[in-house]
Design a protein around this motif. Structure first.
Motif, PDB file in Angstrom:
ATOM      1  N   SER A   1     -10.810  -1.627  -5.476  1.00 48.94           N
ATOM      2  CA  SER A   1      -9.399  -1.285  -5.329  1.00 48.94           C
ATOM      3  C   SER A   1      -8.875  -0.854  -6.685  1.00 48.94           C
ATOM      4  CB  SER A   1      -8.610  -2.492  -4.819  1.00 48.94           C
ATOM      5  OG  SER A   1      -7.218  -2.304  -4.975  1.00 48.94           O
TER       6      SER A   1
ATOM      7  N   GLY B   1     -18.015  -1.770   6.406  1.00 44.98           N
ATOM      8  CA  GLY B   1     -16.722  -2.092   7.005  1.00 44.98           C
ATOM      9  C   GLY B   1     -16.786  -2.984   8.218  1.00 44.98           C
TER      10      GLY B   1
ATOM     11  N   TYR C   1     -18.384  -0.149  -3.461  1.00 48.30           N
ATOM     12  CA  TYR C   1     -17.381   0.253  -2.474  1.00 48.30           C
ATOM     13  C   TYR C   1     -17.888   0.088  -1.047  1.00 48.30           C
ATOM     14  CZ  TYR C   1     -20.072   4.588  -3.128  1.00 48.30           C
ATOM     15  OH  TYR C   1     -21.078   5.506  -3.262  1.00 48.30           O
TER      16      TYR C   1
ATOM     17  N   ASP D   1      -4.776   5.011   1.493  1.00 44.56           N
ATOM     18  CA  ASP D   1      -5.731   4.766   2.572  1.00 44.56           C
ATOM     19  C   ASP D   1      -6.604   3.534   2.362  1.00 44.56           C
ATOM     20  OD1 ASP D   1      -7.317   5.804   5.002  1.00 44.56           O
ATOM     21  OD2 ASP D   1      -8.865   5.648   3.466  1.00 44.56           O
ATOM     22  N   ALA D   2      -7.057   3.325   1.126  1.00 44.34           N
ATOM     23  CA  ALA D   2      -8.087   2.312   0.912  1.00 44.34           C
ATOM     24  C   ALA D   2      -8.064   1.900  -0.550  1.00 44.34           C
ATOM     25  CB  ALA D   2      -9.455   2.877   1.326  1.00 44.34           C
TER      26      ALA D   2
ATOM     27  N   TYR E   1      -5.879  -8.638   1.389  1.00 45.93           N
ATOM     28  CA  TYR E   1      -6.713  -7.528   1.847  1.00 45.93           C
ATOM     29  C   TYR E   1      -8.113  -7.993   2.244  1.00 45.93           C
ATOM     30  CZ  TYR E   1      -3.039  -4.647  -0.143  1.00 45.93           C
ATOM     31  OH  TYR E   1      -1.827  -4.071  -0.418  1.00 45.93           O
TER      32      TYR E   1
ATOM     33  N   GLU F   1     -14.875  -2.604  -0.551  1.00 46.75           N
ATOM     34  CA  GLU F   1     -13.638  -1.839  -0.542  1.00 46.75           C
ATOM     35  C   GLU F   1     -12.656  -2.454   0.448  1.00 46.75           C
ATOM     36  OE1 GLU F   1     -12.099   2.770  -0.863  1.00 46.75           O
ATOM     37  OE2 GLU F   1     -14.083   2.393  -0.035  1.00 46.75           O
TER      38      GLU F   1
ATOM     39  N   ALA G   1      -9.345  -1.254   3.129  1.00 50.91           N
ATOM     40  CA  ALA G   1      -8.961  -0.042   3.844  1.00 50.91           C
ATOM     41  C   ALA G   1      -7.955  -0.386   4.933  1.00 50.91           C
ATOM     42  CB  ALA G   1     -10.190   0.638   4.466  1.00 50.91           C
TER      43      ALA G   1
ATOM     44  N   ASN H   1      -7.820   8.187   9.815  1.00 49.26           N
ATOM     45  CA  ASN H   1      -7.871   6.745   9.589  1.00 49.26           C
ATOM     46  C   ASN H   1      -6.520   6.084   9.834  1.00 49.26           C
ATOM     47  OD1 ASN H   1      -9.675   4.630   9.027  1.00 49.26           O
ATOM     48  ND2 ASN H   1      -8.766   4.343   7.020  1.00 49.26           N
TER      49      ASN H   1
ATOM     50  N   THR I   1      -5.422   2.708  12.650  1.00 48.18           N
ATOM     51  CA  THR I   1      -4.567   1.734  11.967  1.00 48.18           C
ATOM     52  C   THR I   1      -3.231   1.587  12.679  1.00 48.18           C
ATOM     53  OG1 THR I   1      -5.590   2.373   9.859  1.00 48.18           O
ATOM     54  CG2 THR I   1      -3.517   1.149   9.759  1.00 48.18           C
TER      55      THR I   1
ATOM     56  N   TRP J   1       0.820  -1.209   0.000  1.00 45.57           N
ATOM     57  CA  TRP J   1       0.000   0.000   0.000  1.00 45.57           C
ATOM     58  C   TRP J   1       0.863   1.273   0.000  1.00 45.57           C
ATOM     59  CZ3 TRP J   1      -4.452  -1.980   3.449  1.00 45.57           C
ATOM     60  CH2 TRP J   1      -5.693  -1.721   2.849  1.00 45.57           C
TER      61      TRP J   1
END
Length: 542
Positions: free
Chosen positions: A488, A429, A521, A169-170, A503, A525, A527, A179, A183, A124
């Protein structure tokens, strides 16, 4: 409507398929002493067998419990327990003529998944070229966003400022301080709780002489910390930019093709508080490897903490022309976490007093479901795991009881849900929250060791890797029938069929509405905040 004979056969066939027996199991497998539970929908027999895959020998037979109806999945599901199977090897479950996916029993069964999920953080990286191999396929992109970034609105002029580095980020290429908070906090906790098993983890990171003495796990966190320094205002005020992004999202292109101007936004008190907490954690965890760098982290944290004192009211960043991720959040939980980490980093009572005063005003000090918008748990966990005579004894006892009570609720949920899921809510999420609940369980186990917390953690792994309504893994490249179409940009734009590996995707908003579609998304998604929960989870079972 006229129903023909062929239509009738089709209806009967569809109904039959809907009722078909299906076996859902943790496709990664189990350690020998783990609790081993699988779920069977509409069992076509009253018994099950465990078959050794190499020889097709039946090693265990048993009875299936009476199926239980669960309304959110609208299914009758039975759970089978084969915990007594401890012999290493590869197996599958058989009910009637139906077979499960093959799973493994081994002490190291989660080792490769931990590697892949943590190396996903490296993949990432923004600002430099990355590459990595998975299942014979090479994934890579060239150096990107090396023009980061611009300060858009000072004196009406665009001024350049170094913002290169950090993680995307995502599924988009933005970089967001808030965010990053949950993390980095979760990843530092992973190191603090399991560094004896992580210190030799080889992530095959590119060589960097300045970090050569750091363990790879900390090297990767440091890459984000190096960038976070750049988010602090250079005027000495301690304010921290909320994010660094384009004004709008890019299309589905590779990161090195994204050449639109990117800007530092205005500051926010939540971003500033999270910055304080992250830098304080960095100072503690990096100190034995680079004392000078650790001092720099703590000095930056102190400047931004003073900013919080000078701005006691919540300050939102100005969204203005930006349509990229908002991550707007009340800052009370962020300030709580900041105070906790400053106390842990310095031992100074002013920070402890600040934390305890804030904590005393909270009715429920521990959250069951938490993410970037409510990071108070991070502050509470640090506080309760570092018992000290300076702490308020009554408050400490209250917090400890709350930690254990919430962990017990998570255990109960895994035991009652037909697929061992630890929470009964579904939202954008939520898979990341499911993974992150392993932190609650680990902290409770450190305070009051009990195998039920370990069993519940294993249940979470199982749910995310196949013991769920869909019978699928929720992590790209790992487990049975993993997601193929995450939201992504790299995975969509690289012309490789399989997505970038390791992921976790966000999951459904109900028990049955998850879709493996790139465009969705809100369901699919990836993240960094969800990923860090997955890393913690897999580290905890290694």
């Amino acid at each position: 409507m006229k129903i023909t004979f062929l239509n009738l056969l089709l209806i009967i066939s569809i109904a039959s398929c809907a009722q078909k027996t299906s076996i859902k199991v943790n496709s990664l497998g189990f350690r020998p002493n783990d609790a081993k539970i699988a779920s069977v929908t509409q069992p076509a027999a009253s018994t099950f067998s465990i078959v050794y895959n190499q020889t097709q020998e039946i090693v265990i037979e048993g009875n299936i419990n009476q199926p239980v109806y669960q309304s959110d999945v609208n299914e009758k599901v039975a759970r089978i327990n084969f915990t007594k199977l401890k012999q290493p090897g590869k197996y599958y479950i058989k009910v009637g003529d139906v077979k499960s996916s093959v799973f493994e029993i081994s002490e190291d069964v989660y080792k490769s998944s931990l590697y892949t999920s943590m190396r996903a953080m490296y993949l990432w990286r923004c600002g430099e070229a990355v590459e990595g191999e998975h299942n014979g396929q090479m994934y890579k992109h060239a150096a990107c966003h090396t023009d980061d970034g611009y300060i858009a609105y000072e004196d009406g002029k665009e001024q350049k400022k170094d913002g290169v580095g950090g993680w995307h980020d995502a599924g988009d290429y933005g970089k967001y301080t808030v965010n990053a908070g949950v993390t980095v906090g979760a990843l530092f906790l992973t190191w603090e709780h399991f560094n004896d098993k992580l210190s030799n983890l080889d992530l095959q990171l590119p060589s960097d002489e300045s970090n050569a003495h750091f363990p790879d796990f900390l090297k990767e966190i440091k890459y984000e910390i190096d960038w976070l320094f750049k988010m602090q205002y250079t005027d000495g005020s301690g304010r921290v930019s909320h994010k660094l992004t384009r004004k709008n999202f890019s299309g589905f292109i590779m990161p090195e093709e994204d050449n639109e101007k990117r800007y530092f936004t205005t500051w926010s008190s939540a971003a500033t508080a999270d910055f304080v907490a992250m830098m304080a954690m960095a100072s503690r965890n990096f100190r034995q490897y680079d004392e000078t760098y650790a001092d720099s982290c703590l000095a930056a944290a102190k400047v931004s903490y003073q900013c919080l004192l000078e701005h006691p009211m919540h300050v939102k960043f100005e969204q203005g022309e930006f349509s990229t991720g908002g991550y707007q959040t009340d800052d009370s939980d962020d300030r709580l976490w900041a105070a906790s980490e400053m106390w842990l980093a310095t031992g100074e009572k002013q920070y402890l007093d600040d934390f305890e005063q804030r904590l005393s005003a909270i009715e429920n000090p521990v959250e069951l479901n938490w993410d970037w918008g409510n990071v108070g748990n991070l502050g509470v966990f640090g506080y309760v795991l570092h018992a000290d005579e300076a702490q308020n004894e009554e408050l400490y006892r209250k917090v400890k009881e709350a930690v254990i009570s919430i962990a017990d609720a998570i255990v109960s949920n895994t035991q009652q849900d037909v697929y061992g899921r630890p929470m009964d809510k579904y939202f954008w999420g939520c898979n990341g929250t499911v993974a992150r609940q392993s932190i609650n369980l680990s902290v409770a186990n450190l305070l009051k060791p009990d195998k039920k917390y370990i069993d519940a953690t294993v249940s979470i792994v199982g749910h995310l890797f196949g013991c769920n309504y869909y019978g699928r893994s929720f992590v790209t490249g790992l487990g049975v029938n993993p997601p193929m179409f995450p939201h992504s940009r790299r995975s969509a734009a690289d012309s490789i069929e399989a997505p970038w590996p390791g992921y976790i995707v966000g999951g459904g908003h109900t028990a049955t509405d998850w879709v493996d579609k790139e465009a969705s998304y809100s369901h699919n998604e990836i993240a960094i905040n969800w990923q860090a929960g997955l890393v913690y989870l897999l580290a905890s079972v290694n």
